[in-house]
Design a protein around this motif. Structure first.
Motif, mmCIF file in Angstrom:
data_model
loop_
_atom_site.group_PDB
_atom_site.id
_atom_site.type_symbol
_atom_site.label_atom_id
_atom_site.label_comp_id
_atom_site.label_asym_id
_atom_site.label_seq_id
_atom_site.Cartn_x
_atom_site.Cartn_y
_atom_site.Cartn_z
ATOM 1 N N HIS A 78 2.944 -6.325 -33.808
ATOM 2 C CA HIS A 78 3.000 -6.520 -35.222
ATOM 3 C C HIS A 78 3.373 -5.782 -35.889
ATOM 4 O O HIS A 78 3.898 -5.803 -37.390
ATOM 5 N N THR A 79 4.354 -4.578 -35.357
ATOM 6 C CA THR A 79 4.973 -3.932 -36.333
ATOM 7 C C THR A 79 6.344 -4.076 -36.439
ATOM 8 O O THR A 79 7.422 -4.619 -36.433
ATOM 9 N N PRO A 80 7.049 -4.432 -37.668
ATOM 10 C CA PRO A 80 8.325 -4.396 -38.718
ATOM 11 C C PRO A 80 9.200 -3.238 -38.519
ATOM 12 O O PRO A 80 10.454 -3.404 -38.320
ATOM 13 N N LEU A 81 8.539 -2.223 -38.123
ATOM 14 C CA LEU A 81 9.149 -1.396 -37.754
ATOM 15 C C LEU A 81 9.383 -0.302 -36.561
ATOM 16 O O LEU A 81 8.985 -0.359 -35.336
ATOM 17 N N PHE A 82 10.874 0.105 -35.853
ATOM 18 C CA PHE A 82 11.469 0.434 -34.955
ATOM 19 C C PHE A 82 10.850 1.503 -34.563
ATOM 20 O O PHE A 82 10.930 1.918 -32.886
ATOM 21 N N THR A 83 10.797 2.544 -35.689
ATOM 22 C CA THR A 83 9.982 3.793 -35.514
ATOM 23 C C THR A 83 8.803 3.418 -34.738
ATOM 24 O O THR A 83 7.856 4.405 -33.541
#
Length: 237
Positions: A78-83
């Motif tokens: 559910h995270t939109p962050l590549f990191t």
């Protein structure tokens, strides 16, 4: 959203995640599908390979890609962050039966290394020249005290143990002033001093036991402050 368009997008997404189990939407040329399949998978695989280089090399090409494809096909991030993709990969590993017993701990260790390297955290307010005995020693925000069953800092293509050692692996992992992430093995006394005890430096040292251990502990605190692992002290609450 138009329901027909939504259905097409879901069909396409399922196919990209797991093309062997899900047919593509009709009307798209195979070469276009191949471009998308490779683009999406290679992006995820590249992110994970950069975060877990030792695991990738140790597992070998076949096992590594099987693990990544399982994650790509089955895990719902559910995270939109590549990191944050590396952290979700660890969460995925916790929910499956790994083909090597040390896999999860090695992944966590590599993730910690990456997090410390990328961290922009700031240390809490502290006194760099504070009294290590009468105040509370403060560990750097880019340092971690860790305990593992497996010797994660030794595992690699040439060393893949089948049984954990009798004693745990206690580690201090930290980022130095040159932004290089380093690690050091800790003795049980050092681990207890840095992680297992609360209070001022004096209270922690007294809890260690005899006078000789207390002298060793104080010398360790002073050395870690010179190294920047302990950034100073704060006042006890």
């Amino acid at each position: 959203m138009d329901e027909t368009l939504r259905a097409q997008q879901l069909t396409f997404a399922r196919h990209l995640r797991d093309p062997h189990a899900n047919p593509p939407p009709p009307g798209i040329e195979q070469w276009r599908l191949q471009v998308y399949r490779e683009l999406f998978y290679n992006t995820v695989e590249g992110l994970l390979a950069g975060s877990f280089p030792v695991m990738r090399e140790t597992l070998g090409e076949a096992r590594w890609h099987a693990r990544v494809r399982g994650f790509y096909a089955n895990y719902r991030s559910h995270t939109p962050l590549f990191t944050e993709v590396a952290e979700t990969f660890i969460d995925y590993l916790q929910g499956i039966e790994a083909d090597t017993p040390w896999q999860l701990e090695l992944a966590h260790y590599e993730w910690i290394e990456a997090q410390l390297y990328l961290s922009d955290a700031r240390d809490a307010p502290h006194n760099p020249e504070g009294d290590l005995l009468d105040e509370v020693p403060l560990l750097s925000c880019v340092a971690r005290v860790l305990a593992y069953r497996w010797p994660v800092e030794q595992i690699g293509p040439d060393y893949q143990p089948d049984e954990p050692p009798q004693v745990p692996t206690l580690l201090l992992v930290y980022r130095d002033a040159a932004f290089k992430v380093r690690f050091a093995r800790l003795t049980p006394m050092a681990y207890q001093l840095l992680m297992g005890l609360a209070g001022t430096g004096r209270e922690r040292l007294q809890a260690l036991g005899d006078a000789e251990l207390q002298l060793q502990g104080l010398a360790l605190l002073e050395r870690l402050r010179r190294q920047g692992v302990i950034v100073g002290t704060c006042t006890a609450a």
